[in-house]
Each structure stands twice: as structure tokens, then as C-alpha cells.
Scaffold this motif. Structure first.
Motif, short mmCIF file in Angstrom:
data_model
loop_
_atom_site.label_atom_id
_atom_site.label_comp_id
_atom_site.label_asym_id
_atom_site.label_seq_id
_atom_site.Cartn_x
_atom_site.Cartn_y
_atom_site.Cartn_z
N LEU A 125 -21.09 -6.63 14.63
CA LEU A 125 -21.28 -7.91 14.20
C LEU A 125 -19.95 -8.26 13.46
O LEU A 125 -19.38 -9.27 13.51
N PHE A 126 -19.88 -7.21 12.46
CA PHE A 126 -18.80 -7.44 11.45
C PHE A 126 -17.31 -7.57 12.32
O PHE A 126 -16.66 -8.43 12.04
N ASP A 127 -17.24 -6.73 13.04
CA ASP A 127 -15.85 -6.56 13.97
C ASP A 127 -15.68 -7.87 14.67
O ASP A 127 -14.57 -8.34 14.71
N GLU A 128 -16.68 -8.40 15.06
CA GLU A 128 -16.77 -9.81 16.02
C GLU A 128 -16.17 -10.64 15.00
O GLU A 128 -15.69 -11.97 15.49
N HIS A 129 -16.41 -10.74 13.61
CA HIS A 129 -16.43 -11.82 12.77
C HIS A 129 -15.21 -11.36 11.79
O HIS A 129 -14.98 -12.27 10.94
N ARG A 130 -14.43 -10.35 11.95
CA ARG A 130 -13.51 -9.93 10.81
C ARG A 130 -12.46 -10.90 10.48
O ARG A 130 -12.12 -11.04 9.36
N GLU A 131 -11.97 -11.74 11.47
CA GLU A 131 -11.15 -12.65 11.29
C GLU A 131 -11.55 -13.67 10.42
O GLU A 131 -10.40 -14.40 9.86
N THR A 132 -12.67 -13.98 10.31
CA THR A 132 -13.03 -15.03 9.51
C THR A 132 -13.68 -14.80 8.13
O THR A 132 -13.97 -15.57 7.46
N ILE A 133 -13.72 -13.32 7.75
CA ILE A 133 -14.20 -12.96 6.60
C ILE A 133 -13.18 -12.54 5.57
O ILE A 133 -12.35 -11.71 6.03
N THR A 134 -13.19 -13.12 4.42
CA THR A 134 -11.92 -13.14 3.52
C THR A 134 -12.48 -12.40 2.14
O THR A 134 -13.70 -12.82 1.89
N CYS A 135 -11.80 -11.67 1.52
CA CYS A 135 -12.27 -11.26 0.07
C CYS A 135 -12.23 -12.35 -0.88
O CYS A 135 -11.17 -13.01 -0.89
N HIS A 136 -13.30 -12.55 -1.70
CA HIS A 136 -13.36 -13.69 -2.62
C HIS A 136 -12.38 -13.53 -3.51
O HIS A 136 -11.95 -14.58 -4.23
N LYS A 137 -11.96 -12.29 -3.98
CA LYS A 137 -11.17 -12.05 -5.08
C LYS A 137 -9.65 -12.23 -4.67
O LYS A 137 -8.76 -13.00 -5.34
N CYS A 138 -9.09 -11.68 -3.45
CA CYS A 138 -7.68 -11.51 -3.48
C CYS A 138 -7.37 -12.17 -1.82
O CYS A 138 -6.28 -12.14 -1.43
N GLY A 139 -8.39 -12.58 -1.13
CA GLY A 139 -8.07 -13.11 0.10
C GLY A 139 -7.78 -12.17 1.27
O GLY A 139 -7.52 -12.77 2.33
N SER A 140 -7.85 -11.09 1.00
CA SER A 140 -7.51 -10.00 2.19
C SER A 140 -8.70 -10.10 3.29
O SER A 140 -9.89 -10.44 2.93
N LYS A 141 -8.19 -9.68 4.44
CA LYS A 141 -9.16 -9.52 5.60
C LYS A 141 -9.35 -8.20 5.89
O LYS A 141 -9.95 -7.86 6.81
N ASP A 142 -8.62 -7.19 5.04
CA ASP A 142 -8.64 -5.80 5.22
C ASP A 142 -9.99 -5.24 4.57
O ASP A 142 -9.91 -4.65 3.42
N PHE A 143 -11.06 -4.74 5.38
CA PHE A 143 -12.14 -4.30 4.80
C PHE A 143 -12.45 -2.82 5.48
O PHE A 143 -12.02 -2.61 6.44
N THR A 144 -13.07 -1.85 4.72
CA THR A 144 -13.43 -0.83 5.31
C THR A 144 -14.74 -1.20 6.12
O THR A 144 -15.34 -2.39 6.19
N PRO A 145 -15.13 -0.14 7.01
CA PRO A 145 -16.24 -0.54 7.89
C PRO A 145 -17.48 -0.66 6.98
O PRO A 145 -17.43 -0.18 5.79
N ALA A 146 -18.44 -1.27 7.34
CA ALA A 146 -19.75 -1.29 6.58
C ALA A 146 -20.72 -0.07 6.40
O ALA A 146 -20.71 0.54 7.35
N ARG A 147 -21.01 0.15 5.24
CA ARG A 147 -21.90 1.37 5.06
C ARG A 147 -23.19 0.75 4.55
O ARG A 147 -23.46 -0.14 3.71
N ALA A 148 -24.34 1.62 4.90
CA ALA A 148 -25.51 1.23 4.54
C ALA A 148 -25.91 1.56 3.23
O ALA A 148 -25.76 2.89 2.84
N PHE A 149 -26.41 0.91 2.37
CA PHE A 149 -26.68 1.39 1.03
C PHE A 149 -28.44 1.16 0.94
O PHE A 149 -28.85 -0.09 1.17
N ASN A 150 -29.25 2.24 1.07
CA ASN A 150 -30.55 2.11 0.94
C ASN A 150 -31.26 1.31 -0.47
O ASN A 150 -30.69 1.49 -1.29
N LEU A 151 -32.03 0.53 -0.05
CA LEU A 151 -32.63 -0.43 -1.03
C LEU A 151 -33.86 0.18 -1.67
O LEU A 151 -34.35 -0.47 -2.84
N LEU A 152 -34.41 1.17 -0.97
CA LEU A 152 -35.77 1.58 -1.74
C LEU A 152 -35.38 2.15 -3.04
O LEU A 152 -34.39 2.76 -3.40
#
Ligand code: ATP
Length: 458
Positions: A125-152
Motif C-alpha cells: 500500500l505504501f509503495d502505491e502511494h509513495r508519490e503523495t506522502i511527504t515528510c512533514h518536516k523537510c518535504g522529502s518523499k524518500d522514505f525507508t520501507p515500513a517496519r513493524a513496531f510491536n504495540l504490546l
């Protein structure tokens, strides 16, 4: 005031000033992701929970209550899928290292992602929408892949080794306590199917960025009900519960225009359907307060397999694993909604103004204030007698300090729907003045009828 003119910062500061919600451990500079309910907040939260309990458990002939422990055998969380996959997908901006929650960024684009989705599915899903997601701080669209952070949230209860090798978990959702007690409820109450089990209690999640007041905290309270149905009967039950819960919000005094439905479009593999009731929070906009999930047979099947106990239901010789319809609401989110909805700044005639919390009378932290006109001439003693008569049954306060006008304002500020004034006429004719918070109209009521009069208005 218009809902659109309300500001969360004003409401949050107000909630603290008036004893509704305090930041946790404030004298030690606070503690992220936790809040404390103050004297008025605890009453409001209790009233919200009582409203839910009445609507979901007490007024339904086939819904039973439960209060399971917060800590359970850790195997519960393996079986439920939480140890393996209850996580927030996080990605880092490659330019400035700012961390984002990918599911929340997708949500802003109208794409919902569930916390139990696999890393692979989220990244698709992330890859499908990468073009429209920008960093709030610097405006870049270049992100690492998503990693899962366990919530328990882990603890080491009863484990006296110090290496954390045998963690227990603080429950991440209350409903697992219901699934693991399914057999106990069936064996002890012999309910006919369909039936539900409801529970209110604390849950804990290692939220990466707790924010927005009580909206996203690490310790919070859930009100959950699991409704067990025959296969193929869950869809109809789901619709009935959705309508029932919507009506419950209206009875809490929430304006229909500030509520809406949101259907999830990306479901975890076992869910057949998922909808949320969203509230239009000032500043934050529409966001989830309560989730409705068709969980199919997933949870009972998982717990059957992992525990080795048969969790099927025997209906006159016909055995099957029931399907589950869930409703899950957060006390803190509902509290915030009720508070925001009630908050009002009003201009009065003569250039005066007031802040008034317009709670539905059955939710107000204080429902009646007893005010003697004067402290002298026996008025205080007589007013205290009225207080004593009402206090066990109606949330009542007593206030004798300052002018009556000031005392009315103080009650408006915490949302007390009725003020009762005992004056000199009361001594003569056995009546008191009842002043209505919203209209400010006053009425004389006989003291002997007062309790019934007030109870009728609640
Ligand atoms: P979100 O997508 O906002 O993280 P969720 O979909 O994970 O929420 P559920 O797991 O469905 O939420 O939990 C059911 C309810 O519990 C939510 O509707 C919400 O009211 C409440 N809730 C969940 N997480 C939190 C939290 N961190 N703080 C406060 N309430 C919460």
C-alpha cells in the motif's frame, strides 16, 4: 458557539483548570501517553461508562458482563496474533530521519490499514502511494520501507530473572479476556445463541507518538462487547448493533452532524467488515471513537487451537464455532467528544458572558447544586438537609460561598444542569428555586417533590 469555532487547546486547558483531566505525574514534568481524571473528570468518565453499560449490557436480555484480569497467560497474545503482528508500521525519512506512521499517512489519503496487517501488505500500500506522502518536516518523499513496531506493552510480573526472557503483556485490547472466558460463560450460564459479553477495562499499547490529549494514550480504557452468533447470522446482527450504538451517541447529547460512519477498505485477512463511528473533534477533524468489526470465527478458532480446548458451541447437538461481531469504544475518546460537544462560550444580555458545559443531565459530573441564599438564619442548615436527602441518589454538591450569581456561574462552568436555592420564602412555604443551566429559567418546586422532579429530568 459554533462547533467550528471550538479549539482543542482551549478545551484541554479548561479541562485541567476545572478539575476534569490532569497530565500524569505533572510535578515530575509529566509522563507521555498517560492522563489522570480529576474530581469532575472521574464522575464524567464513570457516567459515560454507566451509559454504555446500560445500553450494551443491562438493557439487552442476552448480553452479560465480565471483568477479566489485565494480565493473562502470555499464550493468549500469541494465539490472538498480537505477539506476531500487532504493530504500527513506521518509516523514516531518508533526508531528515523524521519518523512517520505509514498507516496514518495512508489514512489521510482515504486508505485504511489495520494494525494486524503484515509488513508486506502495508509496504504494498505504501509503495502505491509513495508519490503523495511527504515528510512533514523537510518535504522529502524518500522514505525507508515500513517496519513493524510491536504495540504490546511488556512486563515481568512474577519473573524474578532480570533478562526479560519471559515477558507477560499488559492487555492490548480487552476483548481477549472475553474470548478466553467464552467457555466459562457458556458452561455457567448456558446462554442461547446469539448472546454477547461486554466488558469495560484498561488496555495498554506502546503507541509511538501519543498525542491529541486523551485521543491516543498508552494507557486507556475500552468498552467492548463481543456478540456470538450462528454462522451466517453475523451480518444481520452487525447491522442491528451499528444502529443501536449510533442511537446511543445521540442519547449522550452528541449532535448527529458531528458523527459519521467510516468503512475500512483494507481489512485484516480474517475480518469480514469493519466500520468506525467517527466524531468531528475540534481541530483534529473526524476521527475514530468506536470500531465495529466482523471478526468471523478467527479468535475462537485461534484460542481453540492454541489452548487445545474445544470452543465450539453446541446448539441442540449441532456444533459450530460462533461468529463474532464486536463493538469497541474508547472511554478517553468518548470523554473528549462529550466534553468538546458540551463546551460553550455564551454572550449574555448586558455584555456579560459565561462558559457553560452543556452535558446531558445524566452525564454531568455534578447534577444538582444546593445553594442557601445566605449562611445565616438557618438557611444553610436547611439547605444541607436537602443535600443530605439527595446526595446518595443524585450527584449533588453544596455551595454557600459568594453571591448566588457567582455560584450559578461556577456550576455552569462544570456543567451542572440544576441549581437549587433555599431562600427566606422556602422557610415559609416549603418550596425552593430550581434554576436551569441552559435556559437560566427559574421555577419554584415544593421540597417534598424535589427529588422526584430532578430524577424525572435526568
Ligand atoms: P487507531 O487506528 O486510532 O489507532 P484502532 O483502530 O487501533 O485505533 P481499535 O484497536 O479498534 O483502535 O480499538 C478500539 C477503540 O479503542 C478505538 O476506537 C479507540 O476508541 C480506543 N483506542 C484504541 N487505541 C487507543 C489509544 N491509543 N488511546 C486511546 N484510545 C484508544
Amino acid at each position: 458557539m459554533n462547533h467550528a469555532d471550538k479549539k482543542m487547546d482551549t478545551i484541554i486547558a479548561y479541562a485541567k483548570r476545572k478539575g476534569f483531566v490532569f497530565p500524569s505525574s505533572e510535578i515530575y514534568d509529566g509522563f507521555a501517553g498517560a492522563y489522570d481524571y480529576g474530581p469532575h473528570g472521574v464522575e464524567l468518565a464513570k457516567a459515560i461508562k454507566a451509559h454504555w453499560w446500560k445500553d450494551v449490557v443491562l438493557t439487552k436480555h442476552n448480553v452479560y458482563g465480565l471483568d477479566a484480569a489485565i494480565v493473562m497467560n502470555p499464550k493468549v497474545w500469541v494465539a490472538s496474533g498480537h505477539v506476531g503482528g500487532f504493530s504500527d508500521p513506521l518509516a523514516d525519512c531518508k533526508t531528515c530521519q523524521t519518523r512517520i506512521r505509514v498507516d496514518k499517512e495512508l489514512e489521510k489519503l482515504g486508505v485504511t490499514a489495520d494494525e494486524k496487517m503484515s509488513e508486506e501488505d502495508i509496504n504494498k500500500l505504501f509503495d502505491e502511494h509513495r508519490e503523495t506522502i511527504t515528510c512533514h518536516k523537510c518535504g522529502s518523499k524518500d522514505f525507508t520501507p515500513a517496519r513493524a513496531f510491536n504495540l504490546l506493552v511488556q512486563s515481568n510480573l512474577g519473573d524474578f530473572s532480570t533478562d526479560g526472557s519471559n515477558p507477560v503483556y499488559l492487555r492490548g485490547e480487552t476483548c481477549q479476556g472475553i474470548y478466553v472466558n467464552f467457555k466459562n460463560v457458556v458452561d455457567s450460564l448456558h446462554p442461547k445463541i446469539p448472546f454477547g459479553v461486554g466488558q469495560i477495562g484498561k488496555a495498554f499499547r506502546n503507541e509511538i507518538s501519543p498525542r491529541q490529549f486523551l485521543f491516543r494514550t498508552r494507557e486507556f480504557e475500552q468498552m467492548e462487547m463481543q456478540y456470538f452468533t450462528r454462522p451466517n447470522e453475523d451480518t444481520a446482527a452487525y447491522e442491528v448493533w451499528k444502529q443501536d450504538r449510533w442511537a446511543s451517541y445521540i442519547r449522550m447529547g452528541i449532535a448527529e452532524e458531528n458523527l459519521r460512519w467510516n468503512q475500512h477498505d483494507n481489512l485484516v485477512f480474517y475480518a469480514a467488515d469493519a466500520w468506525d463511528i467517527e466524531y468531528k473533534f475540534p481541530d483534529y477533524g473526524f476521527d475514530e471513537v468506536e470500531g465495529f468489526h466482523m471478526r468471523t470465527t478467527y479468535d475462537l478458532t485461534q484460542h481453540s487451537e492454541h489452548s487445545g480446548k474445544d470452543l465450539s458451541f453446541n446448539d441442540n447437538g449441532e456444533k459450530f464455532i460462533p461468529h463474532v461481531v464486536e463493538t469497541s469504544a474508547g472511554v478517553g475518546r468518548l470523554f473528549t467528544a462529550v466534553l468538546a460537544e458540551a463546551y460553550d462560550e455564551e454572550e449574555l444580555e448586558g455584555g456579560d458572558s459565561r462558559v457553560v458545559l452543556r452535558f446531558a443531565p445524566h452525564l454531568a459530573p455534578v447534577q444538582v447544586a444546593i445553594l442557601p441564599l445566605m449562611k445565616k438564619d438557618g438557611l444553610a442548615e436547611a439547605a444541607q438537609e436537602i443535600f443530605a436527602d439527595l446526595a446518595g441518589e443524585i450527584r449533588t454538591t453544596y455551595d454557600e460561598s459568594g453571591s448566588v450569581g457567582k455560584r450559578y456561574r461556577r456550576q455552569d462552568e462544570i456543567g451542572t444542569p440544576f441549581c437549587v436555592t433555599y431562600d427566606y420564602d422556602s422557610k415559609e412555604d416549603g418550596t425552593v428555586t430550581v434554576r436551569d443551566r441552559d435556559s437560566m429559567a427559574q421555577e419554584r418546586v415544593a421540597i417534598k417533590n424535589l427529588k422526584r422532579y430532578l430524577q424525572d429530568k435526568m
